[in-house]
Design an enzyme around this catalytic site. Structure first.
Site, mmCIF file in Angstrom:
data_model
loop_
_atom_site.group_PDB
_atom_site.id
_atom_site.type_symbol
_atom_site.label_atom_id
_atom_site.label_comp_id
_atom_site.label_asym_id
_atom_site.label_seq_id
_atom_site.Cartn_x
_atom_site.Cartn_y
_atom_site.Cartn_z
ATOM 1 N N ASP A 65 -11.552 71.442 34.913
ATOM 2 C CA ASP A 65 -12.069 72.377 35.911
ATOM 3 C C ASP A 65 -12.450 71.555 37.137
ATOM 4 O O ASP A 65 -13.228 70.615 37.036
ATOM 5 C CB ASP A 65 -13.288 73.121 35.374
ATOM 6 C CG ASP A 65 -12.924 74.082 34.251
ATOM 7 O OD1 ASP A 65 -11.785 74.561 34.238
ATOM 8 O OD2 ASP A 65 -13.793 74.350 33.404
ATOM 9 N N ASP A 83 -8.025 79.642 35.571
ATOM 10 C CA ASP A 83 -9.166 80.536 35.350
ATOM 11 C C ASP A 83 -9.195 81.660 36.379
ATOM 12 O O ASP A 83 -9.539 82.806 36.050
ATOM 13 C CB ASP A 83 -10.487 79.759 35.419
ATOM 14 C CG ASP A 83 -10.654 78.765 34.289
ATOM 15 O OD1 ASP A 83 -10.016 78.940 33.232
ATOM 16 O OD2 ASP A 83 -11.421 77.801 34.475
#
Length: 114
Positions: A65, A83
């Site tokens: 991330d 995401d």
């Protein structure tokens, strides 16, 4: 989005991704061919799931991330492009499915009147 189940993160999220990809395939097959928007939304969700699944399988550290949002010292979620596809796709899918269901209800009411 920075979610973790400790040492079980990798196997648990791998299984969840595979199951959800199966669900996306099932929904896609049930989608009417004329409903291109719902097909595209399902593709966004599936693409995000595949992207995260590939990261999880290929890299020992799992999914990376790298988008970190916040204002000053207040930080929000940390996430990646996959995401975003999953989250925005899920929101759009809810709207498209509600629209389809609303159309079915209107059609049934018209048939009842006739």
């Amino acid at each position: 989005m920075g979610m973790s189940l400790g040492e079980w993160s990798r196997p648990a999220f791998t299984v969840i991704a595979i199951v959800l990809l199966g669900a996306m395939g099932w929904l896609y097959r049930r989608t009417d061919a004329s409903n291109r928007i719902q097909g595209a939304v399902l593709a966004f969700i599936a693409a995000g799931a595949v992207g995260n699944l590939i990261d999880r399988i290929r890299h020992a550290r799992g999914v990376t991330d790298f988008i970190d949002l916040g204002i000053g010292n207040v930080r929000f979620w940390t996430f990646n492009v996959a995401d975003m596809g999953i989250t925005l796709g899920a929101i759009a899918l809810a709207f498209t499915m509600k629209e389809v269901e609303g159309g079915r209800r209107r059609s049934k009411r018209v048939e009842e009147v006739l």
